[in-house]
Write a protein that holds these residues in place. Sequence first.
Motif, PDB file in Angstrom:
ATOM      1  N   ASN A  67       0.724  -1.177   0.103  1.00  0.00           N
ATOM      2  CA  ASN A  67      -0.044  -0.170  -0.097  1.00  0.00           C
ATOM      3  C   ASN A  67       0.747   1.341   0.143  1.00  0.00           C
ATOM      4  O   ASN A  67       0.415   2.429   0.313  1.00  0.00           O
ATOM      5  N   ALA A  68       2.286   1.156  -0.324  1.00  0.00           N
ATOM      6  CA  ALA A  68       3.095   2.063  -0.207  1.00  0.00           C
ATOM      7  C   ALA A  68       2.485   3.572  -0.995  1.00  0.00           C
ATOM      8  O   ALA A  68       2.466   4.595  -0.362  1.00  0.00           O
ATOM      9  N   GLU A  69       1.896   3.266  -2.149  1.00  0.00           N
ATOM     10  CA  GLU A  69       1.450   4.421  -3.007  1.00  0.00           C
ATOM     11  C   GLU A  69       0.597   5.465  -2.003  1.00  0.00           C
ATOM     12  O   GLU A  69       0.623   6.624  -2.127  1.00  0.00           O
ATOM     13  N   LYS A  70      -0.463   4.656  -1.579  1.00  0.00           N
ATOM     14  CA  LYS A  70      -1.427   5.169  -0.780  1.00  0.00           C
ATOM     15  C   LYS A  70      -0.751   5.896   0.517  1.00  0.00           C
ATOM     16  O   LYS A  70      -1.155   7.169   0.789  1.00  0.00           O
ATOM     17  N   ILE A  71       0.023   5.353   1.123  1.00  0.00           N
ATOM     18  CA  ILE A  71       0.656   5.915   2.319  1.00  0.00           C
ATOM     19  C   ILE A  71       1.512   6.818   2.106  1.00  0.00           C
ATOM     20  O   ILE A  71       1.583   7.972   2.898  1.00  0.00           O
ATOM     21  N   LYS A 110       1.240   9.121  -0.166  1.00  0.00           N
ATOM     22  CA  LYS A 110       0.313  10.211  -0.537  1.00  0.00           C
ATOM     23  C   LYS A 110       0.264  11.201   0.790  1.00  0.00           C
ATOM     24  O   LYS A 110      -0.024  12.524   0.565  1.00  0.00           O
ATOM     25  N   SER A 111       0.102  10.636   1.837  1.00  0.00           N
ATOM     26  CA  SER A 111       0.151  11.245   3.295  1.00  0.00           C
ATOM     27  C   SER A 111       1.217  12.146   3.627  1.00  0.00           C
ATOM     28  O   SER A 111       0.931  13.116   4.501  1.00  0.00           O
ATOM     29  N   ASN A 112       2.199  11.854   2.901  1.00  0.00           N
ATOM     30  CA  ASN A 112       3.591  12.820   2.989  1.00  0.00           C
ATOM     31  C   ASN A 112       3.799  12.679   4.643  1.00  0.00           C
ATOM     32  O   ASN A 112       4.400  13.902   5.068  1.00  0.00           O
ATOM     33  N   TYR A 113       3.759  11.457   5.230  1.00  0.00           N
ATOM     34  CA  TYR A 113       4.328  11.732   6.548  1.00  0.00           C
ATOM     35  C   TYR A 113       5.703  11.941   7.041  1.00  0.00           C
ATOM     36  O   TYR A 113       6.457  11.284   6.124  1.00  0.00           O
ATOM     37  N   PRO A 114       6.079  12.686   7.776  1.00  0.00           N
ATOM     38  CA  PRO A 114       7.590  13.023   8.256  1.00  0.00           C
ATOM     39  C   PRO A 114       7.970  11.602   9.057  1.00  0.00           C
ATOM     40  O   PRO A 114       6.959  10.830   9.340  1.00  0.00           O
ATOM     41  N   GLY A 115       9.218  11.635   9.035  1.00  0.00           N
ATOM     42  CA  GLY A 115       9.927  10.414   9.511  1.00  0.00           C
ATOM     43  C   GLY A 115       9.244   9.709  10.482  1.00  0.00           C
ATOM     44  O   GLY A 115       8.956   8.703  10.907  1.00  0.00           O
ATOM     45  N   MET A 116       9.059  10.545  11.737  1.00  0.00           N
ATOM     46  CA  MET A 116       8.592  10.151  13.110  1.00  0.00           C
ATOM     47  C   MET A 116       7.261   9.695  13.094  1.00  0.00           C
ATOM     48  O   MET A 116       7.079   8.759  13.671  1.00  0.00           O
ATOM     49  N   ILE A 117       6.460  10.326  12.448  1.00  0.00           N
ATOM     50  CA  ILE A 117       4.873  10.114  12.169  1.00  0.00           C
ATOM     51  C   ILE A 117       4.717   8.548  11.372  1.00  0.00           C
ATOM     52  O   ILE A 117       4.129   7.842  11.939  1.00  0.00           O
ATOM     53  N   PRO A 127      12.306   3.726  -1.616  1.00  0.00           N
ATOM     54  CA  PRO A 127      13.245   4.849  -1.197  1.00  0.00           C
ATOM     55  C   PRO A 127      12.478   6.074  -0.956  1.00  0.00           C
ATOM     56  O   PRO A 127      12.909   6.988  -0.226  1.00  0.00           O
ATOM     57  N   GLU A 128      11.137   6.098  -1.280  1.00  0.00           N
ATOM     58  CA  GLU A 128      10.365   7.496  -1.131  1.00  0.00           C
ATOM     59  C   GLU A 128       9.895   7.448   0.279  1.00  0.00           C
ATOM     60  O   GLU A 128       9.628   8.435   0.835  1.00  0.00           O
ATOM     61  N   TYR A 129       9.899   6.446   1.141  1.00  0.00           N
ATOM     62  CA  TYR A 129       9.659   6.500   2.492  1.00  0.00           C
ATOM     63  C   TYR A 129      10.601   7.374   3.273  1.00  0.00           C
ATOM     64  O   TYR A 129      11.847   7.539   2.950  1.00  0.00           O
ATOM     65  N   THR A 130       9.960   7.694   4.629  1.00  0.00           N
ATOM     66  CA  THR A 130      10.835   8.735   5.289  1.00  0.00           C
ATOM     67  C   THR A 130      11.370   7.958   6.617  1.00  0.00           C
ATOM     68  O   THR A 130      11.751   8.841   7.390  1.00  0.00           O
ATOM     69  N   PHE A 131      11.278   6.681   6.604  1.00  0.00           N
ATOM     70  CA  PHE A 131      11.805   6.044   7.640  1.00  0.00           C
ATOM     71  C   PHE A 131      13.338   6.499   8.242  1.00  0.00           C
ATOM     72  O   PHE A 131      13.692   6.519   9.404  1.00  0.00           O
ATOM     73  N   LYS A 132      14.264   6.853   7.110  1.00  0.00           N
ATOM     74  CA  LYS A 132      15.542   7.245   7.366  1.00  0.00           C
ATOM     75  C   LYS A 132      15.689   8.617   8.180  1.00  0.00           C
ATOM     76  O   LYS A 132      16.621   8.801   8.602  1.00  0.00           O
ATOM     77  N   ASP A 133      14.577   9.152   8.298  1.00  0.00           N
ATOM     78  CA  ASP A 133      14.688  10.502   8.850  1.00  0.00           C
ATOM     79  C   ASP A 133      14.433  10.629  10.296  1.00  0.00           C
ATOM     80  O   ASP A 133      14.922  11.766  11.107  1.00  0.00           O
ATOM     81  N   TYR A 134      14.182   9.478  10.948  1.00  0.00           N
ATOM     82  CA  TYR A 134      14.076   9.485  12.371  1.00  0.00           C
ATOM     83  C   TYR A 134      14.337   7.917  13.115  1.00  0.00           C
ATOM     84  O   TYR A 134      14.182   7.082  12.212  1.00  0.00           O
ATOM     85  N   ASN A 135      15.201   7.963  14.099  1.00  0.00           N
ATOM     86  CA  ASN A 135      15.806   6.665  14.581  1.00  0.00           C
ATOM     87  C   ASN A 135      14.718   6.465  15.907  1.00  0.00           C
ATOM     88  O   ASN A 135      14.785   7.397  16.804  1.00  0.00           O
ATOM     89  N   PRO A 136      13.921   5.253  15.665  1.00  0.00           N
ATOM     90  CA  PRO A 136      12.911   5.005  16.505  1.00  0.00           C
ATOM     91  C   PRO A 136      13.356   4.348  17.670  1.00  0.00           C
ATOM     92  O   PRO A 136      12.603   3.845  18.736  1.00  0.00           O
ATOM     93  N   SER A 137      14.705   4.067  17.849  1.00  0.00           N
ATOM     94  CA  SER A 137      15.149   2.862  18.678  1.00  0.00           C
ATOM     95  C   SER A 137      14.889   3.210  20.283  1.00  0.00           C
ATOM     96  O   SER A 137      14.391   2.584  20.942  1.00  0.00           O
ATOM     97  N   ILE A 138      15.116   4.780  20.390  1.00  0.00           N
ATOM     98  CA  ILE A 138      14.811   4.875  21.842  1.00  0.00           C
ATOM     99  C   ILE A 138      13.199   4.746  22.355  1.00  0.00           C
ATOM    100  O   ILE A 138      12.888   4.194  23.411  1.00  0.00           O
ATOM    101  N   ILE A 139      12.533   5.420  21.410  1.00  0.00           N
ATOM    102  CA  ILE A 139      11.132   5.438  21.891  1.00  0.00           C
ATOM    103  C   ILE A 139      10.626   4.170  21.668  1.00  0.00           C
ATOM    104  O   ILE A 139       9.565   3.786  22.762  1.00  0.00           O
ATOM    105  N   LEU A 140      11.003   3.237  20.744  1.00  0.00           N
ATOM    106  CA  LEU A 140      10.288   1.936  20.647  1.00  0.00           C
ATOM    107  C   LEU A 140      11.008   1.097  21.814  1.00  0.00           C
ATOM    108  O   LEU A 140       9.994   0.213  22.676  1.00  0.00           O
TER     109      LEU A 140
END
Lengths: 302, 264
Positions: free
Chosen positions: B42-46, B48-55, B142-155
């Motif tokens: 569902n990458a295309e749909k997701i 579209k929302s243009n979420y920043p990394g953390m969101i 590569p369009e995803y923004t996972f790389k913009d935020y490191n979730p290790s601490i919060i996770l």
Amino acid sequence: MNNFAIQTVDLSYNFGSQVIIKDLNLNVPKGSIYGFLGPNGAGKTTTIKILLNLLRTPNDTVFIFGKDINTHRIECLKKMGSLVEQPAIYGHLTGKENLRNRALLLGIRKSKCDELLKLVGLNDAANKKAGKYSLGMKQRLGIALALLSDPDLLLLDEPTNGLDPNGIIEIRNLMIELAEKHQKTILVSSHLLAEIEKTATHIGIINKGALLFQGEVSELRNLNKPALKIETNNNNLSIQILAQKGIEILRKDTGSIYLTYQDKTNIAQINALLVTNGIDVYGIGTENKDLENLFLDITSKN
Amino acid sequence: MKQFYIALLSEFYKSRKTLAFWAAIILPVLICGSITLGFYFNAEKILKSNYPGMILWAQFSGASLNIMGLLILPFYVIFMAFSINNIEHKNDTWKTLFSQPLNKFSIYAAKYAYAVLLIFICLLLFFGITYLSGYLLQSLIPEYTFKDYNPSIILSKFYTRLFFSSLGILSIQFILSLIWSDFLKPMGIGFVGTIMGIITANVQWKYAQYIAYAIPTITLRSAKPKGSNPEDFQIFSNDIYISIAYGVLLFIIGYFILTKKNIK
């Protein structure tokens, strides 16, 4: 120095208000094969569970090699191997894995497991799930588990249950070998005297929680008094005549009367007594009770 | 200590072919795997929302955290506590276990510790798989923004809280399964408890945190950051302390129940 592997002192045990064991004084000598006999529900399994400290009893009532089981639990259990009721084995593990798991718990080398599988004849079924074993195979695995730690004292609760005649003979021989060659003490429970008398050196008979007899097998045989069996045309009248003369009637069945007697002369006197009172005596003869009947006699008395 | 260790090893040896053990591995793989697949297909749909990394991370990890925390964790704990005890009930092996020359506390503590360990492994895998599959998605799309935020601490903070919040339920279920050999009683009580927990936590009843079954839900909802930094929330809050207290208290009570228990 205490010569008993197991000793209980006035041991009593209740489940709620129901008395299961009453003033039991077991004395199992070291190196003996002690046949622990009694009908179903006599308290055999409960006693074995008490000996394993699975059921709680007061201090100073149960001693294993002279040590109180409550205060020396681990020390006592180290010397014991047991098979209680149906063998408790993990059905989802193979026979070999069951032994491995026990070896792990007891810190025993793995190769011992293979030796024991061979000893109890489960080599070929070693990698089969134990849940799929027949009752006899489970019983063998249970015995292998009991022997794994090479214990000085073995408690076997009806170990030949579910075994075929060959299996029964094998277990019997194994017990004799363990006691004679390896100086193990074995307490083996059963409700069949015939099965025990071939192996046991000592016998304890329990019924309704009370010990009715304890001693060597030969002592039990000495209790075995022969009876006089008489067949007549009127058994009821005969009983009356004999009773008037103070002769003890042991029992009566459809065609015969059984009574006590002292010697051959006594038999002739009894015969004459009946004949002179107008009774036709069809048959008269002595009969030795087998141990099985003796066992029934002992257990039916209390 | 050595007795505890060998009893723990034996627990693993006995259960390594059972569902209780494998569920600890299968659950995270299955849940995280399906969410990852969802994000892949569902990458295309997701996008579209243009979420920043953390969101985006919050959306991605929240999916498994919520399913796990609200529903699956309590039920897994109920089932696993049952299974670890039932292995002995079913095979009638309590009597052999307690006729071994091992002290009863080691056997009991090892069983309990093994249950705790399974929850730990399960949640650790949830954390690890979520983390890795985020980066896997990033490399595939590569369009995803996972790389913009490191979730290790919060996770890790969330999963640590979830771990401690499960101890209360575990201890209750462990005792129930120790006493009763059938599945229905502990399962029934656990089921009712879990539903009650979810409801009381959701209506924010002020005493909800005293219901062990409500604590995982409360834990997920109450992790509000104190300041502007979303990572800045406490691991050890009141509800977590209550869960640990339940755990310790019931662990001790369970042992006394076991020592007084006659093995029939």
